[in-house]
Motif scaffolding. Structure first.
Motif, PDB file in Angstrom:
ATOM      1  N   ARG A  86      17.162   4.106 -40.376  1.00 46.25           N
ATOM      2  CA  ARG A  86      15.788   3.645 -40.153  1.00 46.25           C
ATOM      3  C   ARG A  86      14.771   4.678 -40.639  1.00 46.25           C
ATOM      4  NH1 ARG A  86      14.272  -1.356 -38.973  1.00 46.25           N
ATOM      5  NH2 ARG A  86      12.678  -0.576 -37.602  1.00 46.25           N
ATOM      6  N   TYR A 109      14.863   5.473 -30.893  1.00 41.26           N
ATOM      7  CA  TYR A 109      16.282   5.811 -31.060  1.00 41.26           C
ATOM      8  C   TYR A 109      16.628   7.164 -30.431  1.00 41.26           C
ATOM      9  CZ  TYR A 109      16.926   1.640 -33.719  1.00 41.26           C
ATOM     10  OH  TYR A 109      16.998   0.323 -34.079  1.00 41.26           O
ATOM     11  N   PHE A 113      16.901  -2.048 -28.887  1.00 44.18           N
ATOM     12  CA  PHE A 113      16.944  -2.997 -30.004  1.00 44.18           C
ATOM     13  C   PHE A 113      15.773  -3.973 -29.940  1.00 44.18           C
ATOM     14  CE2 PHE A 113      21.616  -1.987 -30.222  1.00 44.18           C
ATOM     15  CZ  PHE A 113      21.513  -1.308 -31.426  1.00 44.18           C
ATOM     16  N   GLY A 114      15.354  -4.340 -28.736  1.00 43.83           N
ATOM     17  CA  GLY A 114      14.171  -5.190 -28.591  1.00 43.83           C
ATOM     18  C   GLY A 114      12.918  -4.494 -29.086  1.00 43.83           C
ATOM     19  N   ASP A 135      12.863  -2.141 -31.318  1.00 40.84           N
ATOM     20  CA  ASP A 135      13.009  -2.046 -32.766  1.00 40.84           C
ATOM     21  C   ASP A 135      12.564  -3.342 -33.427  1.00 40.84           C
ATOM     22  OD1 ASP A 135      13.686  -1.124 -35.302  1.00 40.84           O
ATOM     23  OD2 ASP A 135      15.767  -1.773 -35.097  1.00 40.84           O
ATOM     24  N   TRP A 136      12.915  -4.441 -32.837  1.00 42.51           N
ATOM     25  CA  TRP A 136      12.609  -5.733 -33.423  1.00 42.51           C
ATOM     26  C   TRP A 136      11.123  -6.092 -33.292  1.00 42.51           C
ATOM     27  CZ3 TRP A 136      16.442 -10.277 -33.162  1.00 42.51           C
ATOM     28  CH2 TRP A 136      15.933 -11.374 -33.852  1.00 42.51           C
ATOM     29  N   PHE A 137      10.567  -5.901 -32.073  1.00 42.11           N
ATOM     30  CA  PHE A 137       9.214  -6.382 -31.822  1.00 42.11           C
ATOM     31  C   PHE A 137       8.123  -5.345 -32.071  1.00 42.11           C
ATOM     32  CE2 PHE A 137      11.641  -9.225 -28.875  1.00 42.11           C
ATOM     33  CZ  PHE A 137      11.372 -10.396 -29.571  1.00 42.11           C
TER      34      PHE A 137
END
Length: 151
Positions: free
Chosen positions: A96, A109, A143-144, A146-148
């Motif tokens: 990333r 992270y 991960f949420g 990271d996505w949003f």
């Protein structure tokens, strides 16, 4: 310092029995039916099987079978899983950062890496269920995020 009354021991035992004292020398003395009944009760666990509580022979009773993993195995599995996920978070962090340099990427992270270390330490101290829940919820949140949140 003991005070003596001058009486012999049998005489004091007779007086105690006459008063109904429970400090009599003989627990199954005549005239004390409750003590005689208590003296006839089985004294060890083997006597209960002979008294007819259902078990005829100790060989017929099956030992308890443990369900699931032993506690030390569960701790080891969770420690290894957290270590593998920690390595995966490190790889994802590097990938990333190569595509997009952001402080948010390092923060999300980095917190996931710290969380994996906390889970390993919790597992070492015997808090495996707490560590498992923390790992699942924390990594799902990472991960949420990271996505949003991350651009």
């Amino acid at each position: 310092m003991a005070v003596t009354t001058g009486e012999s021991e049998p005489a004091s035992a007779e007086r105690a029995e006459a008063r109904g004292s429970s400090h009599s020398a003989d627990p199954a003395a005549p005239g004390r039916p409750e003590q005689a009944e208590l003296a006839q009760l089985p004294q060890k666990s083997g006597d209960f099987a002979e008294a007819g509580n259902g078990a005829e022979d100790e060989d017929e009773v099956e030992p308890e079978v443990r369900q699931g993993m032993a506690p030390w195995k569960a701790r080891r599995v969770r420690m290894v899983a957290a270590g593998v996920l920690m390595a995966a978070m490190g790889v994802i962090l590097v990938v990333r950062l190569a595509t997009r340099s952001s402080v948010l990427v390092v923060g999300v992270y980095g917190l996931a890496l710290i969380l994996c270390g906390v889970v390993i330490e919790l597992s070492r101290n015997g808090r495996t269920r707490l560590g498992s829940w923390l790992l699942v919820v924390g990594l799902a949140a990472a991960f949420g995020m990271d996505w949003f949140v991350l651009p």
